[in-house]
Design an enzyme around this catalytic site. Structure first.
Site, PDB file in Angstrom:
ATOM      1  N   LYS A  40     -17.534 -12.213 -40.867  1.00  0.00           N
ATOM      2  CA  LYS A  40     -18.126 -11.753 -39.601  1.00  0.00           C
ATOM      3  C   LYS A  40     -17.071 -11.410 -38.564  1.00  0.00           C
ATOM      4  O   LYS A  40     -17.126 -10.378 -37.930  1.00  0.00           O
ATOM      5  CB  LYS A  40     -18.981 -12.852 -38.947  1.00  0.00           C
ATOM      6  CG  LYS A  40     -20.280 -13.169 -39.576  1.00  0.00           C
ATOM      7  CD  LYS A  40     -21.103 -14.115 -38.695  1.00  0.00           C
ATOM      8  CE  LYS A  40     -20.456 -15.442 -38.381  1.00  0.00           C
ATOM      9  NZ  LYS A  40     -20.262 -16.340 -39.501  1.00  0.00           N
ATOM     10  N   ARG A  81      -7.406 -23.348 -39.748  1.00  0.00           N
ATOM     11  CA  ARG A  81      -8.248 -23.971 -38.725  1.00  0.00           C
ATOM     12  C   ARG A  81      -8.617 -25.379 -39.170  1.00  0.00           C
ATOM     13  O   ARG A  81      -8.891 -25.616 -40.332  1.00  0.00           O
ATOM     14  CB  ARG A  81      -9.540 -23.160 -38.562  1.00  0.00           C
ATOM     15  CG  ARG A  81      -9.446 -22.061 -37.543  1.00  0.00           C
ATOM     16  CD  ARG A  81     -10.629 -21.127 -37.585  1.00  0.00           C
ATOM     17  NE  ARG A  81     -11.943 -21.782 -37.523  1.00  0.00           N
ATOM     18  CZ  ARG A  81     -13.099 -21.117 -37.459  1.00  0.00           C
ATOM     19  NH1 ARG A  81     -13.098 -19.795 -37.441  1.00  0.00           N
ATOM     20  NH2 ARG A  81     -14.234 -21.753 -37.407  1.00  0.00           N
ATOM     21  N   ARG A 137     -20.303 -27.757 -42.618  1.00  0.00           N
ATOM     22  CA  ARG A 137     -20.596 -26.488 -41.925  1.00  0.00           C
ATOM     23  C   ARG A 137     -21.610 -25.674 -42.725  1.00  0.00           C
ATOM     24  O   ARG A 137     -22.476 -25.025 -42.160  1.00  0.00           O
ATOM     25  CB  ARG A 137     -19.297 -25.689 -41.712  1.00  0.00           C
ATOM     26  CG  ARG A 137     -18.433 -26.315 -40.623  1.00  0.00           C
ATOM     27  CD  ARG A 137     -17.088 -25.651 -40.526  1.00  0.00           C
ATOM     28  NE  ARG A 137     -17.149 -24.279 -40.083  1.00  0.00           N
ATOM     29  CZ  ARG A 137     -16.212 -23.374 -40.331  1.00  0.00           C
ATOM     30  NH1 ARG A 137     -15.155 -23.693 -41.034  1.00  0.00           N
ATOM     31  NH2 ARG A 137     -16.336 -22.158 -39.877  1.00  0.00           N
ATOM     32  N   ARG A 153      -8.663 -19.024 -45.831  1.00  0.00           N
ATOM     33  CA  ARG A 153      -8.526 -18.350 -44.530  1.00  0.00           C
ATOM     34  C   ARG A 153      -7.329 -18.898 -43.748  1.00  0.00           C
ATOM     35  O   ARG A 153      -7.108 -20.093 -43.699  1.00  0.00           O
ATOM     36  CB  ARG A 153      -9.812 -18.563 -43.715  1.00  0.00           C
ATOM     37  CG  ARG A 153      -9.741 -18.011 -42.320  1.00  0.00           C
ATOM     38  CD  ARG A 153     -11.101 -17.680 -41.764  1.00  0.00           C
ATOM     39  NE  ARG A 153     -11.958 -18.839 -41.527  1.00  0.00           N
ATOM     40  CZ  ARG A 153     -13.225 -18.737 -41.135  1.00  0.00           C
ATOM     41  NH1 ARG A 153     -13.773 -17.555 -40.954  1.00  0.00           N
ATOM     42  NH2 ARG A 153     -13.942 -19.822 -40.919  1.00  0.00           N
ATOM     43  N   ARG A 167     -26.943 -19.399 -33.163  1.00  0.00           N
ATOM     44  CA  ARG A 167     -26.793 -20.151 -34.408  1.00  0.00           C
ATOM     45  C   ARG A 167     -27.976 -21.082 -34.646  1.00  0.00           C
ATOM     46  O   ARG A 167     -28.007 -21.748 -35.664  1.00  0.00           O
ATOM     47  CB  ARG A 167     -25.534 -21.004 -34.303  1.00  0.00           C
ATOM     48  CG  ARG A 167     -24.380 -20.521 -35.175  1.00  0.00           C
ATOM     49  CD  ARG A 167     -23.261 -21.495 -34.941  1.00  0.00           C
ATOM     50  NE  ARG A 167     -22.234 -21.464 -35.922  1.00  0.00           N
ATOM     51  CZ  ARG A 167     -21.093 -20.788 -35.804  1.00  0.00           C
ATOM     52  NH1 ARG A 167     -20.887 -20.015 -34.773  1.00  0.00           N
ATOM     53  NH2 ARG A 167     -20.174 -20.882 -36.732  1.00  0.00           N
TER      54      ARG A 167
HETATM   55  P1  AMP Z   1     -16.953 -20.142 -35.698  1.00  0.00           P
HETATM   56  O1  AMP Z   1     -15.612 -19.746 -35.204  1.00  0.00           O
HETATM   57  O2  AMP Z   1     -18.033 -19.157 -35.320  1.00  0.00           O
HETATM   58  O3  AMP Z   1     -16.960 -20.485 -37.164  1.00  0.00           O
HETATM   59  O4  AMP Z   1     -17.336 -21.501 -34.921  1.00  0.00           O
HETATM   60  C1  AMP Z   1     -16.566 -22.672 -35.083  1.00  0.00           C
HETATM   61  C2  AMP Z   1     -17.345 -23.888 -34.571  1.00  0.00           C
HETATM   62  O5  AMP Z   1     -17.624 -23.710 -33.166  1.00  0.00           O
HETATM   63  C3  AMP Z   1     -18.704 -24.115 -35.207  1.00  0.00           C
HETATM   64  O6  AMP Z   1     -18.629 -24.820 -36.435  1.00  0.00           O
HETATM   65  C4  AMP Z   1     -19.409 -24.924 -34.117  1.00  0.00           C
HETATM   66  O7  AMP Z   1     -18.982 -26.271 -34.097  1.00  0.00           O
HETATM   67  C5  AMP Z   1     -18.897 -24.257 -32.847  1.00  0.00           C
HETATM   68  N1  AMP Z   1     -19.788 -23.137 -32.444  1.00  0.00           N
HETATM   69  C6  AMP Z   1     -19.472 -21.805 -32.426  1.00  0.00           C
HETATM   70  N2  AMP Z   1     -20.521 -21.072 -32.030  1.00  0.00           N
HETATM   71  C7  AMP Z   1     -21.526 -21.958 -31.801  1.00  0.00           C
HETATM   72  C8  AMP Z   1     -22.886 -21.827 -31.399  1.00  0.00           C
HETATM   73  N3  AMP Z   1     -23.433 -20.614 -31.159  1.00  0.00           N
HETATM   74  N4  AMP Z   1     -23.622 -22.947 -31.270  1.00  0.00           N
HETATM   75  C9  AMP Z   1     -23.109 -24.167 -31.492  1.00  0.00           C
HETATM   76  N5  AMP Z   1     -21.840 -24.379 -31.898  1.00  0.00           N
HETATM   77  C10 AMP Z   1     -21.052 -23.284 -32.053  1.00  0.00           C
END
Ligand code: AMP
Length: 209
Positions: free
Chosen positions: A13, A152, A163, A122, A88
């Site tokens: 994404k 990360r 996750r 990644r 989400r």
């Molecule tokens: P991502 O970079 O999109 O994979 O997000 C990394 C982490 O940030 C996720 O596993 C959540 O802990 C938090 N996070 C990101 N976006 C959201 C969201 N819309 N709602 C809740 N937690 C989020």
């Protein structure tokens, strides 16, 4: 255009969102990146978010909804944007309806069996956030800015499983939510980056026409 990108963690994404935002000249709004910025800046939000993110769980809905609502109200977002990683949960999707009218939701579809390998390979640039995969890495440093690459914290195996569970339970239902609204575009994400990008742009062309 006002877009949302949906898909499991590791679907690509973020990579696709950056390419589409460049092509359409719209801002890329990644809630994960905004939370990581807050962590790096050591803010109160960052400290709270880090503890949650390290377990693979989601940051509370009201917190993320507040961040996104504020961002979308800024002049930079007046002519469109791409939301990557938001909404989400159904609560977030319903809240978003109150302050945004979306043109399309792109679902980047990748088979569950491929996800773990994609996430564990990644690597992310500490300086600019650009994402790479060890299988196609051209250099030890970031090819965009020369920054150091790292994994990360939440891409480590102990967090990835959680996750994925969180995605299945809380985020996957959004596919049906947006399908019912007839704005869902599903693209096969299990292809080379350029092919996925081509499929997304083709699908978006039809929405724009
Ligand atoms: P991502 O970079 O999109 O994979 O997000 C990394 C982490 O940030 C996720 O596993 C959540 O802990 C938090 N996070 C990101 N976006 C959201 C969201 N819309 N709602 C809740 N937690 C989020």
């Amino acid at each position: 255009m006002k877009l949302v990108f949906l898909g499991p963690p590791g679907a690509g994404k973020g990579t696709q969102a950056a390419m589409v935002c460049d092509a359409l000249s719209i801002p890329h709004i990644s809630t994960g990146a905004m939370l990581r910025d807050a962590i790096a800046a050591g803010t109160e939000l960052g400290l709270k978010a880090k503890a949650i993110m390290d377990t693979g769980a989601l940051v509370p809905d009201d917190v993320v909804i507040g961040i996104v609502r504020e961002k979308l109200a800024s002049p930079a977002c007046a002519n469109g944007y791409l939301l990557d990683g938001f909404p989400r949960t159904l609560v977030q999707a319903e809240a978003l309806e109150g302050f945004a009218t979306l043109d399309a939701v792109v679902n980047v579809d990748v088979p569950a069996g491929k996800i773990v390998a994609r996430i564990s390979g990644r690597r992310v640039c500490a300086a600019c956030g650009h994402t790479f995969h060890v299988d196609t890495l051209e250099d030890e440093a970031c090819t965009q800015c020369g920054g150091a690459l790292h994994q990360r914290d939440d891409d480590k195996p102990e967090t990835v499983e959680n996750r994925l569970r969180v995605y299945e339970a809380q985020t996957k239902p959004l596919i049906e939510f947006y399908a019912r609204k007839r704005i869902l575009l599903t693209v096969d994400g299990d292809q080379p980056i350029e092919a996925v990008y081509g499929a997304i742009m083709e699908a978006l062309e039809k929405v724009r026409a």
